[in-house]
Design an enzyme around this catalytic site. Structure first.
Site, PDB file in Angstrom:
ATOM      1  N   GLU A 182       0.829  -1.207   0.000  1.00 12.87           N
ATOM      2  CA  GLU A 182       0.000   0.000   0.000  1.00 12.87           C
ATOM      3  C   GLU A 182       0.860   1.253   0.000  1.00 12.87           C
ATOM      4  O   GLU A 182       1.830   1.345   0.767  1.00 12.87           O
ATOM      5  CB  GLU A 182      -0.894  -0.043   1.243  1.00 12.87           C
ATOM      6  CG  GLU A 182      -2.318   0.308   0.990  1.00 12.87           C
ATOM      7  CD  GLU A 182      -3.011  -0.606  -0.013  1.00 12.87           C
ATOM      8  OE1 GLU A 182      -3.010  -0.275  -1.218  1.00 12.87           O
ATOM      9  OE2 GLU A 182      -3.559  -1.633   0.408  1.00 12.87           O
ATOM     10  N   HIS A 183       0.480   2.201  -0.848  1.00  8.83           N
ATOM     11  CA  HIS A 183       1.215   3.460  -1.006  1.00  8.83           C
ATOM     12  C   HIS A 183       2.658   3.195  -1.448  1.00  8.83           C
ATOM     13  O   HIS A 183       3.566   3.957  -1.123  1.00  8.83           O
ATOM     14  CB  HIS A 183       1.159   4.302   0.281  1.00  8.83           C
ATOM     15  CG  HIS A 183      -0.227   4.808   0.553  1.00  8.83           C
ATOM     16  ND1 HIS A 183      -0.721   5.957  -0.009  1.00  8.83           N
ATOM     17  CD2 HIS A 183      -1.246   4.286   1.291  1.00  8.83           C
ATOM     18  CE1 HIS A 183      -1.985   6.134   0.389  1.00  8.83           C
ATOM     19  NE2 HIS A 183      -2.317   5.134   1.167  1.00  8.83           N
ATOM     20  N   ASP A 221       2.999   2.021  -4.862  1.00  6.10           N
ATOM     21  CA  ASP A 221       3.025   2.086  -6.342  1.00  6.10           C
ATOM     22  C   ASP A 221       3.628   3.399  -6.843  1.00  6.10           C
ATOM     23  O   ASP A 221       4.464   3.399  -7.746  1.00  6.10           O
ATOM     24  CB  ASP A 221       1.646   1.788  -6.974  1.00  6.10           C
ATOM     25  CG  ASP A 221       0.521   2.710  -6.570  1.00  6.10           C
ATOM     26  OD1 ASP A 221       0.710   3.546  -5.654  1.00  6.10           O
ATOM     27  OD2 ASP A 221      -0.572   2.614  -7.175  1.00  6.10           O
ATOM     28  N   SER A 269     -11.802   0.800  -5.897  1.00  2.00           N
ATOM     29  CA  SER A 269     -11.394   1.260  -7.234  1.00  2.00           C
ATOM     30  C   SER A 269     -12.500   1.370  -8.257  1.00  2.00           C
ATOM     31  O   SER A 269     -12.332   0.969  -9.415  1.00  2.00           O
ATOM     32  CB  SER A 269     -10.353   0.310  -7.808  1.00  2.00           C
ATOM     33  OG  SER A 269      -9.134   0.666  -7.357  1.00  2.00           O
ATOM     34  N   SER A 270     -13.625   1.923  -7.855  1.00  2.00           N
ATOM     35  CA  SER A 270     -14.687   2.129  -8.841  1.00  2.00           C
ATOM     36  C   SER A 270     -14.228   3.141  -9.901  1.00  2.00           C
ATOM     37  O   SER A 270     -14.588   3.013 -11.077  1.00  2.00           O
ATOM     38  CB  SER A 270     -15.974   2.599  -8.179  1.00  2.00           C
ATOM     39  OG  SER A 270     -15.743   3.748  -7.403  1.00  2.00           O
ATOM     40  N   GLU A 283      -6.516  10.394 -14.452  1.00  2.00           N
ATOM     41  CA  GLU A 283      -6.885  10.619 -13.052  1.00  2.00           C
ATOM     42  C   GLU A 283      -5.915  11.608 -12.385  1.00  2.00           C
ATOM     43  O   GLU A 283      -6.323  12.471 -11.616  1.00  2.00           O
ATOM     44  CB  GLU A 283      -6.911   9.284 -12.300  1.00  2.00           C
ATOM     45  CG  GLU A 283      -7.425   9.460 -10.903  1.00  2.00           C
ATOM     46  CD  GLU A 283      -8.267   8.322 -10.369  1.00  2.00           C
ATOM     47  OE1 GLU A 283      -8.657   7.417 -11.150  1.00  2.00           O
ATOM     48  OE2 GLU A 283      -8.538   8.346  -9.166  1.00  2.00           O
ATOM     49  N   ASP A 338      -4.337   0.522  -9.508  1.00  2.00           N
ATOM     50  CA  ASP A 338      -5.761   0.222  -9.698  1.00  2.00           C
ATOM     51  C   ASP A 338      -6.117   0.026 -11.171  1.00  2.00           C
ATOM     52  O   ASP A 338      -6.842  -0.898 -11.537  1.00  2.00           O
ATOM     53  CB  ASP A 338      -6.628   1.349  -9.111  1.00  2.00           C
ATOM     54  CG  ASP A 338      -6.337   1.561  -7.633  1.00  2.00           C
ATOM     55  OD1 ASP A 338      -5.663   0.708  -7.034  1.00  2.00           O
ATOM     56  OD2 ASP A 338      -6.778   2.590  -7.091  1.00  2.00           O
TER      57      ASP A 338
HETATM   58  C1  GLA Z   1      -5.276   4.293  -4.281  1.00  3.13           C
HETATM   59  C2  GLA Z   1      -4.491   4.666  -5.527  1.00  3.13           C
HETATM   60  C3  GLA Z   1      -3.410   3.626  -5.843  1.00  3.13           C
HETATM   61  C4  GLA Z   1      -2.551   3.333  -4.610  1.00  3.13           C
HETATM   62  C5  GLA Z   1      -3.426   3.091  -3.380  1.00  3.13           C
HETATM   63  C6  GLA Z   1      -2.604   2.977  -2.117  1.00  3.13           C
HETATM   64  O1  GLA Z   1      -6.016   3.141  -4.491  1.00  3.13           O
HETATM   65  O2  GLA Z   1      -5.349   4.775  -6.637  1.00  3.13           O
HETATM   66  O3  GLA Z   1      -2.628   4.051  -6.918  1.00  3.13           O
HETATM   67  O4  GLA Z   1      -1.627   4.350  -4.383  1.00  3.13           O
HETATM   68  O5  GLA Z   1      -4.392   4.108  -3.180  1.00  3.13           O
HETATM   69  O6  GLA Z   1      -1.786   1.865  -2.172  1.00  3.13           O
END
Ligand code: GLA
Length: 386
Positions: A33-34, A36, A125-126, A159, A171
């Site tokens: 998480e966080h 990418d 992730s909609s 985005e 996502d």
């Molecule tokens: C959201 C972002 C992703 C990623 C996550 C955290 O989903 O769209 O790119 O950074 O947060 O891991």
């Protein structure tokens, strides 16, 4: 079944026939998480919930979209779209037209109808699914010939630069590339990826989603702040002659603790430790070692809560309950945090009790009643001609 109903609806709304249907899934992120947007590792999986997009070409440049979930229509020109940054459901669709034009593609006008069953704003992730369903649909309608990874990257750019959310690639990537019963290990520096089979059924396990139904007001700006803080921390490490996140170990980082701003230090500690956990998780999955995977999920949550500071009491409840509940191997927040969803790896035979007890607990705490449900790990986006 659903499809027929929506084709009828399309014909009623537009007095025309749709030519294609495009579908793109939401996701859970198992771990990473966080990382990418920090050129790190992620391990997401696509889920059975998706956004669907029916579309047909028009003779002019206009785009008319009916959003079934909102009972609302949007209409705009397919060219020269102004970047208003006003947040609205149609921003993601406008963003796709905008980024395509910027990259020299020229899709014409369309009629489109979108609907979906990914809870909006739930951290599943909609928005990426909407972007991917639209870019795939346009690619097919206008024969744009865009490669799959390029579609994910263009959607991410839309985005970032149109919607104003500085997200990483995870996502959009998983929505394009997801596979049945498979997690995908993605290296966000080289963009190499590897399919990792998820043998959950064999061990009678499932991933449960816990949608807290909480959304922090400032989540987008807080996300963007985390992104710039972690970039600053990376620069800081490099200024000490260290190689940045990909080459710096936790021990090397520790040696800089006294010189570094404490917040930046903690952000860096999360990124470096999370990258290590993703690699260990990949290995655990390759060995069907779900106990180790579960421990890594718990550790990830603690790091996101304490070092990256993106959790909230409702998601901490999932973590704490997961630790206590014997049929749960691991639990943590998934996605950006600041509300949204968490995941739990649960023994199927204990799933009903897990759901009942955590709902009770949330109620006792006076939290919004979450939605808790098992997810099927499903395939990525697809498009077909009708
Ligand atoms: C959201 C972002 C992703 C990623 C996550 C955290 O989903 O769209 O790119 O950074 O947060 O891991």
């Amino acid at each position: 079944m659903d499809e027929e109903r929506f084709i009828k609806k399309f014909e009623e709304v537009f007095r025309a026939t749709p030519e294609i249907i495009s579908s793109a899934p939401g996701r859970i992120n198992i771990i990473g998480e966080h990382t990418d947007y920090n050129q790190g590792y992620v391990l997401p999986a696509a889920i059975h919930m998706s956004i669907q997009f029916l579309a047909g070409r028009r003779d002019d440049d206009r785009v008319h979209i009916w959003a079934e979930n909102f009972g609302d229509e949007s209409s705009f020109s397919s060219r020269n779209i102004p970047t208003l940054r006003k947040h609205h459901w149609d921003s993601y669709i406008k963003g796709i037209f905008w980024i395509l034009e910027k990259n020299g593609f020229s899709p014409g006008g369309i009629n489109g109808l979108v609907w979906g069953d990914i809870p909006i704003g739930s951290g599943l992730s909609s928005s990426a699914a909407l972007e991917v369903s639209v870019i795939n649909g346009l690619d097919m309608l206008f024969q744009l010939g865009i490669a799959p990874m390029e579609k994910a990257k263009l959607s991410q750019q839309a985005e970032n630069d149109f919607v104003g959310m500085k997200c990483g690639l995870m996502d959009q990537f998983i929505s394009v590339f997801g596979e049945d019963n498979t997690a995908i290990f993605l290296d966000c520096l080289s963009f190499d990826f590897e399919n990792i089979p998820l043998n959950l059924n064999k061990y009678d396990l499932e991933f449960m989603v816990y949608d807290s139904r909480v959304k922090r007001e400032l989540s987008r700006s807080e996300y963007n702040t985390r992104r710039s803080e972690s970039a600053d921390a990376d620069l800081y490490l490099r200024s000490f002659g260290l190689p940045g996140y990909r080459g710096t170990t936790l021990d090397m980082l520790k040696m800089q603790k006294d010189q570094m701003d404490l917040v930046l230090y903690r952000r860096a500690r999360h990124v470096i430790s999370e990258n290590e956990r993703v690699q260990k998780a990949k290995q655990a999955l390759q060995n069907d070692d779900f106990l180790t995977l579960g421990q890594l999920l718990f550790q990830s949550h603690v790091s996101l809560r304490d070092d990256y500071e993106v959790s909230c009491p409702e998601l901490d409840l999932l973590y704490e309950f997961g630790l206590e509940f014997s049929g749960c191997l691991g639990s943590r927040l998934t996605g950006a945090g600041f509300g949204g969803s968490g995941i739990a790896l649960v023994k199927k035979k204990d799933a009903d009790v897990f759901i009942r007890e955590i709902l009770d607990l949330a109620q006792k705490k006076g939290y919004r009643i979450p939605r808790v449900f098992p997810v099927k790990i499903d395939k990525g986006a697809s498009t077909s001609i009708l």
